[in-house]
Design a protein around this motif. Structure first.
Motif, PDB file in Angstrom:
ATOM      1  N   HIS A 170      69.508  47.089   6.425  1.00  0.00           N
ATOM      2  CA  HIS A 170      68.998  47.352   5.084  1.00  0.00           C
ATOM      3  C   HIS A 170      67.621  47.993   5.190  1.00  0.00           C
ATOM      4  O   HIS A 170      66.831  47.661   6.085  1.00  0.00           O
ATOM      5  CB  HIS A 170      68.908  46.046   4.283  1.00  0.00           C
ATOM      6  CG  HIS A 170      68.600  46.247   2.841  1.00  0.00           C
ATOM      7  ND1 HIS A 170      67.314  46.414   2.374  1.00  0.00           N
ATOM      8  CD2 HIS A 170      69.413  46.320   1.753  1.00  0.00           C
ATOM      9  CE1 HIS A 170      67.339  46.574   1.060  1.00  0.00           C
ATOM     10  NE2 HIS A 170      68.598  46.513   0.658  1.00  0.00           N
ATOM     11  N   LYS A 193      65.054  55.326  -9.315  1.00  0.00           N
ATOM     12  CA  LYS A 193      64.584  56.473  -8.542  1.00  0.00           C
ATOM     13  C   LYS A 193      63.079  56.654  -8.677  1.00  0.00           C
ATOM     14  O   LYS A 193      62.421  57.154  -7.761  1.00  0.00           O
ATOM     15  CB  LYS A 193      65.306  57.739  -8.997  1.00  0.00           C
ATOM     16  CG  LYS A 193      66.798  57.731  -8.695  1.00  0.00           C
ATOM     17  CD  LYS A 193      67.479  58.982  -9.217  1.00  0.00           C
ATOM     18  CE  LYS A 193      68.980  58.928  -8.952  1.00  0.00           C
ATOM     19  NZ  LYS A 193      69.675  60.134  -9.490  1.00  0.00           N
ATOM     20  N   ASP A 222      70.606  49.069  -6.657  1.00  0.00           N
ATOM     21  CA  ASP A 222      69.594  50.044  -6.254  1.00  0.00           C
ATOM     22  C   ASP A 222      68.319  49.902  -7.072  1.00  0.00           C
ATOM     23  O   ASP A 222      68.344  49.450  -8.214  1.00  0.00           O
ATOM     24  CB  ASP A 222      70.136  51.466  -6.432  1.00  0.00           C
ATOM     25  CG  ASP A 222      71.372  51.725  -5.580  1.00  0.00           C
ATOM     26  OD1 ASP A 222      71.460  51.141  -4.483  1.00  0.00           O
ATOM     27  OD2 ASP A 222      72.234  52.506  -6.024  1.00  0.00           O
ATOM     28  N   ARG A 223      67.227  50.301  -6.487  1.00  0.00           N
ATOM     29  CA  ARG A 223      66.005  50.411  -7.275  1.00  0.00           C
ATOM     30  C   ARG A 223      66.060  51.705  -8.078  1.00  0.00           C
ATOM     31  O   ARG A 223      66.833  52.612  -7.783  1.00  0.00           O
ATOM     32  CB  ARG A 223      64.771  50.402  -6.370  1.00  0.00           C
ATOM     33  CG  ARG A 223      64.643  51.603  -5.455  1.00  0.00           C
ATOM     34  CD  ARG A 223      63.312  51.585  -4.727  1.00  0.00           C
ATOM     35  NE  ARG A 223      63.155  52.743  -3.865  1.00  0.00           N
ATOM     36  CZ  ARG A 223      63.440  52.759  -2.579  1.00  0.00           C
ATOM     37  NH1 ARG A 223      63.902  51.674  -1.997  1.00  0.00           N
ATOM     38  NH2 ARG A 223      63.274  53.852  -1.853  1.00  0.00           N
ATOM     39  N   VAL A 261      68.886  58.410   1.358  1.00  0.00           N
ATOM     40  CA  VAL A 261      69.066  57.362   0.354  1.00  0.00           C
ATOM     41  C   VAL A 261      69.607  56.078   0.961  1.00  0.00           C
ATOM     42  O   VAL A 261      69.170  54.975   0.614  1.00  0.00           O
ATOM     43  CB  VAL A 261      69.993  57.859  -0.777  1.00  0.00           C
ATOM     44  CG1 VAL A 261      70.338  56.729  -1.731  1.00  0.00           C
ATOM     45  CG2 VAL A 261      69.334  59.009  -1.533  1.00  0.00           C
ATOM     46  N   PHE A 262      70.556  56.206   1.895  1.00  0.00           N
ATOM     47  CA  PHE A 262      71.219  55.019   2.425  1.00  0.00           C
ATOM     48  C   PHE A 262      70.738  54.632   3.823  1.00  0.00           C
ATOM     49  O   PHE A 262      71.239  53.667   4.402  1.00  0.00           O
ATOM     50  CB  PHE A 262      72.739  55.235   2.435  1.00  0.00           C
ATOM     51  CG  PHE A 262      73.306  55.387   1.047  1.00  0.00           C
ATOM     52  CD1 PHE A 262      73.551  54.275   0.255  1.00  0.00           C
ATOM     53  CD2 PHE A 262      73.562  56.642   0.524  1.00  0.00           C
ATOM     54  CE1 PHE A 262      74.063  54.414  -1.023  1.00  0.00           C
ATOM     55  CE2 PHE A 262      74.079  56.791  -0.763  1.00  0.00           C
ATOM     56  CZ  PHE A 262      74.323  55.670  -1.530  1.00  0.00           C
ATOM     57  N   PHE A 320      61.898  47.624  -5.436  1.00  0.00           N
ATOM     58  CA  PHE A 320      62.906  47.109  -6.357  1.00  0.00           C
ATOM     59  C   PHE A 320      62.244  46.198  -7.380  1.00  0.00           C
ATOM     60  O   PHE A 320      61.443  45.328  -7.044  1.00  0.00           O
ATOM     61  CB  PHE A 320      63.970  46.331  -5.587  1.00  0.00           C
ATOM     62  CG  PHE A 320      65.062  45.782  -6.464  1.00  0.00           C
ATOM     63  CD1 PHE A 320      66.137  46.559  -6.832  1.00  0.00           C
ATOM     64  CD2 PHE A 320      64.995  44.474  -6.928  1.00  0.00           C
ATOM     65  CE1 PHE A 320      67.133  46.064  -7.653  1.00  0.00           C
ATOM     66  CE2 PHE A 320      65.993  43.954  -7.744  1.00  0.00           C
ATOM     67  CZ  PHE A 320      67.069  44.758  -8.112  1.00  0.00           C
ATOM     68  N   GLN A 370      77.999  48.598   3.996  1.00  0.00           N
ATOM     69  CA  GLN A 370      77.513  49.892   3.553  1.00  0.00           C
ATOM     70  C   GLN A 370      78.266  50.958   4.349  1.00  0.00           C
ATOM     71  O   GLN A 370      78.802  50.696   5.428  1.00  0.00           O
ATOM     72  CB  GLN A 370      76.008  49.983   3.818  1.00  0.00           C
ATOM     73  CG  GLN A 370      75.348  51.293   3.498  1.00  0.00           C
ATOM     74  CD  GLN A 370      75.461  51.647   2.036  1.00  0.00           C
ATOM     75  OE1 GLN A 370      76.478  52.203   1.634  1.00  0.00           O
ATOM     76  NE2 GLN A 370      74.438  51.329   1.253  1.00  0.00           N
TER      77      GLN A 370
END
Length: 318
Positions: free
Chosen positions: A184, A130, A127-128, A254-255, A135, A211
């Motif tokens: 993605h 927050k 993950d990047r 988020v996803f 990224f 995912q």
């Protein structure tokens, strides 16, 4: 013991697997062991252990001055992998991620794992932060999981991070990569997302873990597109049981996933976390039963903060 990749490619009934988090720095490992123990009765084929990038914090050091501190909030992935194998007799699959790790640091992780005889890993970008809109990684790090996959394959062939060549590693690492049934977040479209997945498989990935998703039709369509694009490795569906009201807005944001209408209709009636958890269990049971009927090689449960739900689901499905 055969590799996870060999197991997934073999003929067997749909297996059970799950993913855990290392404890927060300074916290006891016993809670993690208790979670694993609770799920061991379902005979997991393997257990994934997440790896985390460093967190940045600012502390007041006096006179109105703040200093930046960085630390890994959840260290211990390699050690936990070793303990899971020795204490529980289960095959561990630690994550290898791009974020904040240089090629040399990743190589060091691979060397440590190789010395321990742990040669199954998952190669992920991670993950990047927050606080970041894009990224980022450290100098000489990987921006994409594709180049990370290439480094692991090079390592298997004795090509080190600095370009020197030594003997091939034996036994070699086998690794999986992530797939995204709903695309993605940074991919231009489903087609380009599939091109990146094909490149990771061509770079040496032996299987794909998806995912989370809540609509099985999206998973089945994803598998069909993958096969049309020449991706023939096993594809494992990833399931996340819902456990709280907060997740109803957090997970889609988020996803970058959608809840199907039938699920969202039920969730809109919820006023407590427990109501969400009960619906989450029922929905995941339905998902898992349909996936099992489709003879997927394994169902991978994202058990972090949801061990109680995963145990209930597995008890009804396996």
């Amino acid at each position: 013991m055969e590799s996870v990749a060999d197991f997934l490619a073999s003929s067997h009934e749909t297996a059970f697997s799950f993913e855990i988090l290392p404890p927060i720095r300074g916290k006891s490992i016993e809670g993690t062991y208790a979670d694993v123990e609770r799920l061991m009765r379902f005979n997991p084929a393997y257990v994934n252990i997440t790896t985390h990038r460093t967190d940045v914090s600012y502390r007041h050091i006096g006179d109105g001055t703040y200093r930046e501190f960085t630390s890994q909030r959840r260290p211990g992935t390699v050690a936990i992998a070793a303990v899971l194998r020795e204490r529980f007799g289960v095959r561990p699959v630690p994550h290898i991620i791009c974020g904040d790790y240089s090629r040399r640091e990743i190589e060091d992780q691979l060397i440590d794992l190789s010395y321990l005889g742990i040669t199954d890993v998952i190669a992920l970008r991670g993950d990047r932060r927050k606080s970041d809109s894009t990224f980022t990684t450290c100098a000489d790090g990987h921006i994409h999981a594709l180049s990370l996959a290439e480094q692991i394959s090079d390592f298997n062939h004795g090509i080190m991070a600095d370009g020197t060549v030594t003997d091939p590693i034996y036994p070699p690492f086998t690794f999986g990569v992530a797939g995204y049934p709903e695309k993605h977040e940074e991919a231009m479209n489903l087609s380009t997302d599939m091109l990146w997945l094909k490149a990771k498989v061509d770079a040496g990935a032996s299987y794909v873990v998806t995912q989370m998703f809540f609509d099985n039709e999206k998973f089945f369509n994803f598998v069909a597109r993958a096969r049309e694009n020449g991706i023939m490795v096993p594809i494992v569906p990833g399931i996340k049981p819902l456990t709280s009201l907060r997740q109803l807005s957090l997970l889609p944001r988020v996803f970058h996933i959608d809840f199907p209408d039938a699920l969202s209709t039920e969730l809109l009636r919820c006023t407590t976390d427990e109501q969400v958890r009960e619906i989450g269990v029922e929905w995941a049971v339905r998902q898992a039963c349909e996936l099992k009927e489709a003879c997927v090689p394994s169902i991978h449960f994202y058990a972090m903060h949801a061990v109680k739900s995963v145990a209930e689901i597995a008890g009804r499905v396996y």
